[in-house]
Design a protein around this motif. Structure first.
Motif, PDB file in Angstrom:
ATOM      1  N   LEU A 160       0.829  -1.206   0.000  1.00 25.61           N
ATOM      2  CA  LEU A 160       0.000   0.000   0.000  1.00 25.61           C
ATOM      3  C   LEU A 160       0.865   1.259   0.000  1.00 25.61           C
ATOM      4  O   LEU A 160       0.544   2.247  -0.682  1.00 25.61           O
ATOM      5  N   GLU A 161       1.953   1.236   0.744  1.00 23.39           N
ATOM      6  CA  GLU A 161       2.868   2.388   0.724  1.00 23.39           C
ATOM      7  C   GLU A 161       3.461   2.574  -0.667  1.00 23.39           C
ATOM      8  O   GLU A 161       3.568   3.703  -1.162  1.00 23.39           O
ATOM      9  N   SER A 164       0.833   4.124  -3.035  1.00 23.40           N
ATOM     10  CA  SER A 164       0.687   5.568  -2.837  1.00 23.40           C
ATOM     11  C   SER A 164       1.870   6.305  -3.450  1.00 23.40           C
ATOM     12  O   SER A 164       1.694   7.345  -4.107  1.00 23.40           O
ATOM     13  N   THR A 169      -4.227   7.143  -5.949  1.00 25.10           N
ATOM     14  CA  THR A 169      -4.956   7.903  -4.936  1.00 25.10           C
ATOM     15  C   THR A 169      -6.338   7.296  -4.754  1.00 25.10           C
ATOM     16  O   THR A 169      -6.843   6.593  -5.629  1.00 25.10           O
ATOM     17  N   ILE A 171      -7.228   4.883  -2.934  1.00 22.06           N
ATOM     18  CA  ILE A 171      -7.186   3.418  -2.923  1.00 22.06           C
ATOM     19  C   ILE A 171      -8.299   2.898  -2.011  1.00 22.06           C
ATOM     20  O   ILE A 171      -8.469   3.354  -0.896  1.00 22.06           O
ATOM     21  N   ARG A 196      -4.428   7.643   5.862  1.00 25.04           N
ATOM     22  CA  ARG A 196      -3.525   7.429   4.731  1.00 25.04           C
ATOM     23  C   ARG A 196      -4.143   7.817   3.400  1.00 25.04           C
ATOM     24  O   ARG A 196      -3.567   7.542   2.341  1.00 25.04           O
ATOM     25  N   GLY A 197      -5.314   8.432   3.444  1.00 24.96           N
ATOM     26  CA  GLY A 197      -5.962   8.865   2.215  1.00 24.96           C
ATOM     27  C   GLY A 197      -6.674   7.770   1.459  1.00 24.96           C
ATOM     28  O   GLY A 197      -7.046   7.952   0.296  1.00 24.96           O
ATOM     29  N   HIS A 198      -6.878   6.626   2.099  1.00 22.88           N
ATOM     30  CA  HIS A 198      -7.593   5.518   1.463  1.00 22.88           C
ATOM     31  C   HIS A 198      -9.091   5.597   1.760  1.00 22.88           C
ATOM     32  O   HIS A 198      -9.526   6.356   2.640  1.00 22.88           O
TER      33      HIS A 198
END
Length: 349
Positions: A160-161, A164, A169, A171, A196-198
């Motif tokens: 996942l890192e 990103s 974006t 995700i 984390r913006g997911h």
């Protein structure tokens, strides 16, 4: 025709016509394609403990055939293809396939368990993959290993890192909500994803594999899922359009109404308690070339033999013929009856 040739080829003119519309007047805009019935995990809700009968190599669609079929669907108005499995990242040639599909053009997305994402995120992004969904049922390493039977949580988190960092974006993080297993983690998973913006999404368990993997007491209804996330967020949830993250899938979206997490969104996929069949817009293609009208039914039509013997024009006619048998809805029952014999791993969810 090779994958390289398919990148510049146009759909046969004979298959470009009216949109795909089923007997209930629902337009098909979305195709889910299983690239393989193999997987490096053995998730308890996805694969029976005894395994499944694998597709013989000769019976599996080649990647060139997959690209041809998607090209035909694009010529009939399908807007998005989602690559699934088993686990799509164990299929060789995946990056080249994504590049060919993106050139059709069609919107290309993928659902993965994330085990190989650290290695493949950047190449897939460069090839044209735009939508990414990662399955993640627990943030506890032991619990994660238990439900996947062999997964390593650290590998998925690293993936996942990497995704990103590669530019993905929004995700989507898919979590199957299971009472008595991970229900106490749903709020924490949502907070973790938001940081984390997911986009966290929670899925009700379904009675696949003839109900053999389904335990009625494990079903966590959508209303309870939302209650648990709202409690963790410290504020009520309100319905949201999902604009910008919605895609073409069946999830309903909700957002936090107030407080420090105001505006954060989550998705809920609730086939058991909040039926969404009335808005169904998708078909599913198995790795063996069978076209499935519904995840929850075993009826399917063979596209592979038509493609190999008669070509793309005949294939379009077969697609429309199969679609003519699409039913108005599924027959899932809360006691575990009414599901298909096929396992989730064999069709890709």
């Amino acid at each position: 025709m090779t994958l390289v040739q398919l990148r510049t080829a146009r759909p046969p003119s004979a298959v470009v016509g009216g949109p795909l519309v089923d007997p209930q007047a629902r337009r098909v805009r979305y195709l889910r394609v299983s690239l393989t019935d193999r997987c490096n995990y053995r998730c308890t809700y996805c694969m029976p403990e005894e395994g499944i009968d694998r597709i013989a190599r000769a019976d599996m669609l080649t990647l060139e055939e997959v690209a041809t079929i998607v090209q035909v669907f694009a010529g009939m108005g399908v807007e998005r293809v989602r690559l699934t499995g088993g686990e799509p990242m164990v299929r060789r040639g995946l990056v080249e396939l994504v590049e060919s599909l993106a050139a059709i053009p069609i919107d290309v997305a993928m659902t993965t368990n994330g085990a190989r994402l650290a290695e493949l995120a950047a190449p897939l992004r460069q090839a044209g993959l735009r939508g990414l969904t990662v399955s993640l049922d627990s943030l506890d390493p032991e619990r994660f290993a238990a439900i996947t039977r062999r997964g390593v949580l650290a590998e998925v988190l690293a993936g996942l890192e990497a995704a990103s960092a590669a530019g993905f974006t929004g995700i989507k993080i898919n979590t199957v909500a299971v009472r008595g297993f991970n229900d106490h983690e749903l709020g924490a998973l949502a907070l973790w994803a938001w940081e984390r913006g997911h986009v966290p999404r929670f899925i009700e368990v379904m009675p696949m594999s003839g109900g053999r993997l389904y335990v009625p007491g494990e079903l966590l209804p959508a209303t309870e899922i939302r209650e648990r996330v709202a409690l963790a967020a410290g504020a009520p949830l309100v319905a949201d359009s999902g604009e910008g993250v919605r895609g073409l899938g069946p999830a309903t979206y909700w957002r936090v109404a107030s407080g420090p997490h105001a505006g954060r969104r989550l998705g809920v996929i609730a086939p058991m308690t909040e039926n969404f069949c009335g808005s169904c817009n998708r078909l599913r293609l198995s790795a063996a070339g069978s076209l499935h009208n519904c995840l929850a039914r075993d009826d399917a039509g063979d596209l592979r033999s038509v493609l190999r013997s008669e070509g793309a024009v005949a294939l379009a006619a077969r697609v429309r013929a199969v679609l003519g048998y699409k039913q108005s809805g599924h027959t899932f029952a809360l006691d575990g009856h009414g599901g298909p014999d096929k396992a989730m791993i064999s069709i890709g969810g």
